[in-house]
Write an enzyme that holds these catalytic residues in place. Structure first.
Site, PDB file in Angstrom:
ATOM      1  N   ARG A  39       0.821  -1.213   0.000  1.00 22.17           N
ATOM      2  CA  ARG A  39       0.000   0.000   0.000  1.00 22.17           C
ATOM      3  C   ARG A  39       0.855   1.263   0.000  1.00 22.17           C
ATOM      4  NH1 ARG A  39      -4.868  -2.104   4.043  1.00 22.17           N
ATOM      5  NH2 ARG A  39      -6.169  -2.961   2.378  1.00 22.17           N
ATOM      6  N   GLY A 354      -8.330 -10.343  -1.002  1.00 27.68           N
ATOM      7  CA  GLY A 354      -7.119 -10.832  -0.361  1.00 27.68           C
ATOM      8  C   GLY A 354      -6.696 -12.222  -0.778  1.00 27.68           C
ATOM      9  N   GLY A 377     -12.887  -5.009   0.911  1.00 31.37           N
ATOM     10  CA  GLY A 377     -14.312  -4.701   1.010  1.00 31.37           C
ATOM     11  C   GLY A 377     -14.828  -3.858  -0.136  1.00 31.37           C
TER      12      GLY A 377
END
Length: 397
Positions: A39, A354, A377
């Site tokens: 990230r 994931g 999500g």
């Protein structure tokens, strides 16, 4: 593609402008160090470009799930790791002295603001918190698709207060998702795997009306097999949802969507790596004391043929219990087929979630897919056809 959001290309001259950039820097930590900097690296493109254009770059991010200010979840811990991937200095600014600290910055400077969730009103999109954030900046950039399913002050509220733009990571994500389901080239295939139908019911009901081929794997496939009268032995299955599975079959038939279930499977009497009871059989030959743990080779080859006749693929979830060998075989094989077709230019492949990212990395093909989303999500809610507040706010602004 006609976009309904602005990007960094639409910002004009931003020299000396204070740009609030929402990134997802919620990285895992182990022994006080970042254990996966994916990230952080995803944020580099946008932050570097804004800095190079002379902006004062103010990075907003959450870290963990604090119930208020907490030293263990301060973004100060991320400053040095972020510097390492950016290759340039990153300053840290706490909320107490934020106004004064921002005023001291010069064009091109980069600062990481304290954890947005240290404010209780962040997750409630409290106007007071939105105003406090907005007072620090002139422009707003949302580069955090993985947080776009949350209507928070830093992900949605700011887009209504300041001129707003999509960052490069957000732009790439939205473009890829549009190619996958927004305006895809048909035929479209979707691979949906996972343990339970109940967790992906909205995904399945949305996809059957959008894709031409729906490939169901994992424990979910067992529930659909049971709905068709197949005895699945001790396999993970939600027998109370067989009526729901039947309704999805009927919906798919009306929509001319073909649902693909395995006709040969890999079974064992115990769930363990390389068990002695391992065997491959026809799906109608599963014994009462056996459990289905992967799709068989014939079914895997047939699914590969399906992909060869498709132009677009969206993938979420493995076909089998891929974490435990040899039940990763089908997932690895189909992933390599999808990657080869993508490399050949015959398939646009978009994957997310994931487990899916982990499986593609395990197969060594994540870099060969058209786009791999690290969002969890948000990617799932997009597959459910839901509006994502962070994206909707960019469009409206």
């Amino acid at each position: 593609m006609a976009r309904n959001f602005k990007t960094l290309d639409d910002m004009g001259d931003i020299t000396g402008k204070r740009v609030l950039v929402r990134e997802d820097l919620n990285v895992p930590m182990a022994d006080g160090k970042v254990s996966d900097d994916t990230r952080l690296r995803a944020a580099v493109h946008t932050v570097s470009e804004l800095s190079d254009k002379g902006a004062i770059v103010l990075v907003l991010a959450h870290f963990g799930r604090p119930k208020g200010p907490s030293p263990e979840l301060s973004t100060a811990l991320l400053t040095k790791p972020f510097e390492a991937v950016l290759g340039r200095e990153v300053r840290y600014i706490d909320w107490e002295n934020a106004v004064e600290a921002v005023a001291m910055l010069s064009p091109g400077d980069i600062a990481l603001l304290e954890n947005t969730r240290f404010f209780g009103g962040e997750e409630k999109n409290d106007p007071v918190v939105v105003d406090r954030f907005a007072a620090l900046g002139d422009l707003y950039v949302n580069d955090a698709f993985s947080a776009a399913h949350r209507a928070h002050a830093s992900t949605a509220g700011l887009a209504h207060k300041l001129p707003s733009f999509a960052g490069r990571q957000m732009e790439a994500e939205l473009d890829a998702l549009d190619k996958a389901l927004g305006n895809p080239e048909h035929p479209v295939a979707a691979v949906v795997g996972g343990a339970k139908v109940s967790t992906k019911l909205d995904v399945l009901t949305h996809l059957v009306g959008r894709v031409d081929h729906l490939i169901i794997g994992g424990g979910m496939a067992n529930t659909f097999l049971a709905a068709r009268g197949v005895k699945v032995g001790k396999s993970l299955a939600e027998h109370d949802l067989t009526a729901t599975a039947e309704a999805i079959f009927e919906q798919a038939e009306r929509a001319n969507c073909t649902i693909h279930l395995p006709y040969d499977v890999v079974v064992a009497k115990e769930f363990a790596a390389n068990p002695a009871s391992l065997r491959t059989c026809n799906v109608h030959e599963v014994a009462a004391d056996e459990m289905i743990l992967d799709i068989g080779p014939a079914a895997t080859e047939a699914l590969g043929d399906v992909l060869k006749n498709c132009r677009t693929l969206v993938w979420n979830g493995p076909l089998g219990a891929f974490e435990t060998p040899p039940f990763d075989t089908a997932t690895m094989a189909l992933a390599r087929t999808a990657a080869a077709l993508t490399t050949d230019g015959s398939l646009v492949s978009v994957a997310g979630g994931g487990d899916t990212v982990a499986a593609l990395n395990q197969a060594g093909v994540a870099g060969e897919m058209s786009f791999v989303s690290t969002a969890g999500g948000a990617f799932l809610e997009w597959m459910e056809g839901k509006d994502l507040p962070g994206v909707a706010a960019l469009a409206r602004s």
